[in-house]
Write an enzyme that holds these catalytic residues in place. Structure first.
Site, PDB file in Angstrom:
ATOM      1  N   CYS A 123      55.964 -38.534  33.439  1.00  0.00           N
ATOM      2  CA  CYS A 123      56.752 -37.316  33.593  1.00  0.00           C
ATOM      3  C   CYS A 123      56.442 -36.651  34.934  1.00  0.00           C
ATOM      4  O   CYS A 123      56.642 -37.238  35.977  1.00  0.00           O
ATOM      5  CB  CYS A 123      56.506 -36.377  32.418  1.00  0.00           C
ATOM      6  SG  CYS A 123      57.639 -34.966  32.342  1.00  0.00           S
ATOM      7  N   GLU A 165      59.815 -42.845  29.565  1.00  0.00           N
ATOM      8  CA  GLU A 165      58.989 -41.961  28.729  1.00  0.00           C
ATOM      9  C   GLU A 165      59.738 -41.589  27.449  1.00  0.00           C
ATOM     10  O   GLU A 165      60.956 -41.388  27.448  1.00  0.00           O
ATOM     11  CB  GLU A 165      58.678 -40.680  29.508  1.00  0.00           C
ATOM     12  CG  GLU A 165      57.931 -39.628  28.711  1.00  0.00           C
ATOM     13  CD  GLU A 165      57.928 -38.262  29.377  1.00  0.00           C
ATOM     14  OE1 GLU A 165      57.109 -37.429  28.991  1.00  0.00           O
ATOM     15  OE2 GLU A 165      58.768 -38.037  30.278  1.00  0.00           O
ATOM     16  N   LYS A 192      48.820 -39.090  29.261  1.00  0.00           N
ATOM     17  CA  LYS A 192      49.201 -38.200  30.356  1.00  0.00           C
ATOM     18  C   LYS A 192      48.116 -37.169  30.628  1.00  0.00           C
ATOM     19  O   LYS A 192      47.644 -36.501  29.707  1.00  0.00           O
ATOM     20  CB  LYS A 192      50.525 -37.512  30.025  1.00  0.00           C
ATOM     21  CG  LYS A 192      51.044 -36.638  31.138  1.00  0.00           C
ATOM     22  CD  LYS A 192      52.349 -35.987  30.739  1.00  0.00           C
ATOM     23  CE  LYS A 192      52.859 -35.103  31.870  1.00  0.00           C
ATOM     24  NZ  LYS A 192      54.058 -34.365  31.475  1.00  0.00           N
TER      25      LYS A 192
END
Length: 609
Positions: free
Chosen positions: A450, A295, A365
């Site tokens: 994440c 990421e 995300k």
């Protein structure tokens, strides 16, 4: 004095649980601490005399766990005050609210039968107290781990990853079954400790009844734990043969997210590590199926800045690097959309490039980190202005609203049988079909970013829509603390067990790892080192576990049972012959008057003498 002791017990419980959860002393956690960590808290709650004080004790215990185990949130640069302070206060408030419910059996008991300490009517039983405490604790962890403000760190289940046979039950109940059986044990021991004097009595019928109730619940725990361990042993040792392999290079560039604002350094380091593994594979005449960078490697938003990566870094532009290797790339980056002339939405995304360097798609995300990637109500101008004055930063990420999957060409495993697979392709002109036996397989992967892989409510839809491998890209190295990396891993590892699928974690500095459907670590890399590895990611046939099918059915069941108990108690109080609270008060006043009269008589008698 007693109140001080209860506060101490709550703090002590919080410290013990923080020692059980992965920490700087025990990187993978210390499961044995979970067998005693909740006992002091149970004893503190048991001696509590009011709902208000029960709230305070629970607030203290939960905020202690949070501050001791998640102290690394204080290293989140400009947002440290919000991430650590707000999350600690929020966790404490949630704990306090559930603490009110911890007091329910003792309030009910005192109202029902103040004189008979050995009463076994309704809620005044060891069994009910133990079950009730365990139920409420599980509901507390469920509530605090779910939704936008969810925070699944600091939970009992994260402490016992090393007890592999125990955690297999997550395929049925999720992490909450693991929490329940451990809290149940703590409550059982604490209740036995507090009833010790009663349990050793042999010639008292009421005491015998209490002993019978306690023994029954102890046997229930023993049988339940036995069944869980048998299931765990069978599940853990069950042979699982992968259908396919996804030969993958995972790169850990180990950059400092606070310093490397210019991403050419990240790219060059990642290229260097990728070339190192590619060179080794070339010597073995082997080519990987996929290369994964973590990421946040690319900082400039796509698609508008693709030209930049066609020309940077200067020594070897990124797009040229991908073309030369002719291998698909998954890279953490930024996606941008223009909403209006004055507003742009930025998405923390996974970017997929094919072997020709073409950007084929992105996954934005879905679950943003509260108070870091997204601040509640920050879209309101005056709130946004206050936040900017405090932090000098505008929290501008936008949550994704779509599930995206990537199909990657892979390889059959040695367990694949010749002639077992057939592909009918309509890729040619209309009406012309090609039938290929044993065509090259593909693997459908999803890329939770994440903290996404810490939330079952994010991963469950990804699995339902066809995920064969969870491939997490993350960069939580900003804390520079090993405990934060392993806590994230221990939370995420449950996803592999819950859905019986492979989990891959490609991180900036750790913990990069491949986990199989039983929770075993197949490959991993050291923390905070610039390194890379090639791994054969096993891809198994999709199976539907109870948890995948029903989701969080277990805490929902516990919630239903708790509501049923409260409703029953209300109905019983309404129909009961027990003295209601008003009459108790009146009786108390009469008792005071009678005492005064007796006192006057005593004084008169004394004077007469």
């Amino acid at each position: 004095m007693k109140a001080i002791l209860q506060v101490f017990l709550s703090v002590f419980s919080g410290v013990l649980l923080a020692l059980a959860i992965p920490n700087e002393l025990y990187l993978m956690g210390s499961p044995f601490y979970t067998l005693i960590a909740i006992i002091p808290f149970y004893l503190a709650i048991k001696d509590c005399k009011s709902f208000r004080f029960s709230f305070v004790l629970s607030f203290i215990q939960t905020i202690t766990v949070h501050l001791c185990s998640s102290f690394w949130l204080g290293y989140f640069k400009d947002f440290a005050a919000l991430t650590l302070g707000a999350s600690a206060f929020g966790t404490g408030m949630i704990g306090g609210i559930f603490g009110i419910f911890f007091h329910f059996p003792y309030y009910s008991e005192s109202k029902r039968n103040r004189l008979n300490l050995f009463s076994l009517k309704e809620n005044n039983t060891p069994a009910f107290r133990i079950f009730w405490f365990s139920f409420i604790y599980v509901l507390y962890e469920w509530f605090k781990s779910t939704g936008f403000l969810g925070y699944p760190w600091g939970t009992v289940s994260t402490a016992v990853y090393r007890w592999q046979l125990l955690i297999q039950i997550a395929a049925i109940t999720g992490t909450y079954g693991v929490t329940f059986i451990l809290v149940f044990f703590n409550a059982l021991i604490a209740e036995g400790f507090s009833l010790y004097d009663t349990l050793i009595i042999t010639d008292n019928k009421p005491a015998y009844r209490i002993k019978l109730s306690y023994t029954a619940v102890a046997k229930t725990w023993a049988v339940s734990m036995g069944l869980i361990l048998i299931y765990g042993a069978v599940s853990y040792s069950l042979p699982r043969n992968p259908e396919k392999y996804l030969d993958t290079i995972i790169v850990q560039q180990n950059s400092d997210p606070w310093k490397n604002a210019i991403d050419t350094t990240n790219i060059e380091n990642s290229m260097k590590e990728t070339e190192k593994v590619l060179s080794m594979l070339q010597d073995r005449d082997k080519k990987p199926d996929l290369i994964v960078w973590s990421e946040g490697v690319l900082n400039r938003p796509f698609p508008h800045n693709q030209w930049y990566y066609e020309n940077r870094p200067e020594n070897k532009p990124l797009i040229d690097f991908i073309k030369d290797n002719n291998i698909p790339f998954l890279v953490g980056g930024v996606w941008q959309t223009r909403v209006s002339d004055t507003k742009i939405n930025l998405y923390n995304s996974t970017l997929m490039f094919d072997g020709n360097g073409n950007l084929r798609g992105h996954y934005p995300k879905n679950h943003l980190v509260p108070f870091a990637e997204a601040i509640p109500f920050s879209k309101i101008k005056w709130i946004h202005d206050i936040i900017f004055k405090i932090t000098k930063i505008s929290a501008g990420w936008t949550p994704g609203d779509q599930y995206v999957f990537f199909q990657i060409p892979a390889s059959w495993s040695e367990y694949h049988k010749e002639g077992e697979a057939k592909t009918i392709s309509l890729a040619k002109s209309y009406g012309e079909q090609i039938i290929e036996e044993n065509a090259q397989p593909t693997v459908t992967i999803s890329t939770p970013i994440c903290y996404d892989d810490a939330f079952p409510d994010v991963c469950r839809p990804l699995w339902k829509y066809g995920t064969e491998v969870f491939m997490n890209l993350t960069d939580d190295s900003w804390s520079l603390k090993k405990s934060s990396e392993f806590q994230h891993f221990c939370v995420a590892a449950y996803r592999a067990i819950e859905y019986r699928t492979t989990l891959v974690r490609s991180t900036n500095a750790g913990y990069s790892v491949v986990v199989d459907p039983a929770g075993r670590i197949l490959y991993d890399m050291p923390l905070f080192e610039q390194t890379s590895m090639e791994c054969q990611v096993p891809v198994y046939k999709r199976v539907t576990t109870t948890y995948a099918l029903l989701g969080n059915w277990f805490p929902c069941l516990l919630l239903f049972l708790c509501l049923l108990s409260i409703l029953y108690e209300i109905l019983i109080f309404q129909k009961s012959d027990y003295i209601p609270s008003e009459r108790i008060i009146k009786k108390g006043k009469k008792h005071k008057k009678a005492s005064k009269k007796d006192g006057k008589k005593h004084k008169k008698h004394h004077k007469t003498k």
